[in-house]
Write an enzyme that holds these catalytic residues in place. Structure first.
Site, PDB file in Angstrom:
ATOM      1  N   GLY A 179       0.573  -1.117  -0.055  1.00  0.00           N
ATOM      2  CA  GLY A 179       0.064   0.121  -0.110  1.00  0.00           C
ATOM      3  C   GLY A 179       0.689   1.198   0.258  1.00  0.00           C
ATOM      4  N   TYR A 204     -14.860  -2.749   7.527  1.00  0.00           N
ATOM      5  CA  TYR A 204     -12.957  -2.777   7.963  1.00  0.00           C
ATOM      6  C   TYR A 204     -12.737  -2.755   9.243  1.00  0.00           C
ATOM      7  CZ  TYR A 204      -9.180   0.638   7.968  1.00  0.00           C
ATOM      8  OH  TYR A 204      -7.947   2.321   8.849  1.00  0.00           O
ATOM      9  N   LYS A 239     -10.000  -5.161  10.385  1.00  0.00           N
ATOM     10  CA  LYS A 239      -9.188  -4.899  11.376  1.00  0.00           C
ATOM     11  C   LYS A 239      -8.209  -5.287  12.545  1.00  0.00           C
ATOM     12  CE  LYS A 239      -6.258  -1.178   8.733  1.00  0.00           C
ATOM     13  NZ  LYS A 239      -4.925  -1.967   8.130  1.00  0.00           N
TER      14      LYS A 239
HETATM   15  N1  SER Z   1      -9.422   6.853   8.235  1.00  0.00           N
HETATM   16  C1  SER Z   1     -10.077   5.613   8.448  1.00  0.00           C
HETATM   17  C2  SER Z   1     -11.402   5.417   7.498  1.00  0.00           C
HETATM   18  O1  SER Z   1     -11.756   6.608   7.718  1.00  0.00           O
HETATM   19  C3  SER Z   1      -9.936   5.105   9.778  1.00  0.00           C
HETATM   20  O2  SER Z   1      -8.840   4.548  10.402  1.00  0.00           O
HETATM   21  O3  SER Z   1     -11.232   4.578   7.406  1.00  0.00           O
END
Ligand code: SER
Length: 338
Positions: free
Chosen positions: A10, A153, A157
């Protein structure tokens, strides 16, 4: 002979670009930089650039045969808003992608007889506060509290944090010979703000978007209410945290996952600071109730005392300094503001 190197996945993303520059300022070690997108020219000069997909097994095999990685910064991920639109793809990239990299690091740790450091950025998205009363009552959450993420997400994580911890302590625990385990170290970041890049696909993006729009002289409609509060951090502190944690003696680390943070602001406070620097900024509020609900589920602040105690973490930039000394001067230059 395999060449010693650092691997960054990334690498064309916001953290990746800043991290590559910082590592190359301090060391000559080759940096293998992978991204799906083409890397900017300046980064191509600094790295061994590879345009490719972390899910490509042949690519990972090639890397294993060519390089000896001392550390791996696994930054590749689909962020929280983007992941809600393509949850299957998010799971593939964020979970299967991480598993592939953990296997690579486990194999290399075994082969070189020394742990590969696996540095993994996690996020405030790993938390899920059930409602605003709870968010107000538990303002500074600790690592093990409220781990009930509401996004794909965040789930990805949180699970990968666990997976990394498993690979560091219990991988192949029933084998006759205990393998050399990798050295997994993870940071839970707040919303990050860079002066040089604009995020894409995140849900904390309203902060950086507001600031960049103001500097570019464009109107901006903020997608959360004025009172919505989350923690933020300027990019140089994110890089500082990643490198400090990488360099910390292993014996000092009593956990694998650490909160780090710098300052907590409501959208209105963020707006006020932007106005102090760009008085003509045209900022309005047009909440997107669904994205706002995600930000509402994130904690108002993080307790990062374990990081402070165990490896000497402290941010260089509070809100005032972040805007006065890093964000505003660099953003003005970027948009040629007088
Ligand atoms: N900044 C990220 C997001 O908004 C959070 O880790 O997905």
């Amino acid at each position: 002979m395999r060449k010693k190197a650092i691997l960054i996945t990334g690498a064309a993303g916001e953290i990746g670009q800043a991290l590559v520059r910082s590592i190359k300022e301090k060391s000559d070690i080759p940096v293998v930089a992978i991204d799906l997108s083409t890397l900017p020219d300046e980064m191509r000069m600094l790295t061994v650039p590879i345009q490719g997909n972390i899910l490509d097994e042949a690519l990972l095999k090639r890397l294993i045969s060519e390089f000896e990685f001392e550390s791996i910064f696994h930054l590749a991920a689909l962020l929280s808003t983007r992941s809600e639109f393509t949850p299957d793809e998010a799971h593939r990239v964020n979970v299967a992608g991480t598993l592939g990299l953990l296997n690579l690091a486990a194999e290399q740790s075994q082969w070189r007889g020394e742990p590969v450091k696996f540095i993994f950025p996690s996020s405030i998205a790993a938390y899920g506060m059930p409602d605003l009363e709870t968010k107000t009552a538990y303002a500074r959450v600790r690592e093990w509290e409220w781990n009930y993420p509401r996004t794909m997400y965040g789930c990805n994580k949180l699970y990968c944090e666990q997976l990394g911890t498993y690979y560091a302590h219990y991988y192949r625990q029933l084998a006759a010979e205990t393998p050399v385990m990798l050295d997994f170290r993870c940071l839970r970041f707040p919303g990050l703000i860079s002066a040089f890049t604009v995020p894409s696909g995140g849900t904390s993006d309203y902060g950086p978007e507001m600031l960049h729009a103001a500097a570019a002289g464009k109107p901006y409609a903020c997608f959360v209410r004025e009172d919505v509060r989350i923690p933020f951090m300027a990019m140089p502190d994110a890089i500082k945290a990643l490198l400090l944690l990488t360099e910390a003696p292993r014996s000092a680390l009593k956990r694998t996952v650490f909160n780090v943070t710098s300052f907590s602001l409501s959208a209105a406070e963020f707006h006020q600071i932007v106005l102090q620097h760009f008085p003509d900024a045209q900022i309005t509020y047009k909440p997107d109730l669904k994205r706002q609900a995600i930000v509402d589920s994130w904690p108002a602040d993080l307790d990062d005392s374990a990081a402070r105690r165990q490896w000497g973490w402290s941010p260089d930039y509070d809100a005032r300094r972040a805007f006065d000394e890093y964000l505003v001067p660099n953003i003005r230059e970027r948009y040629n503001h007088n």
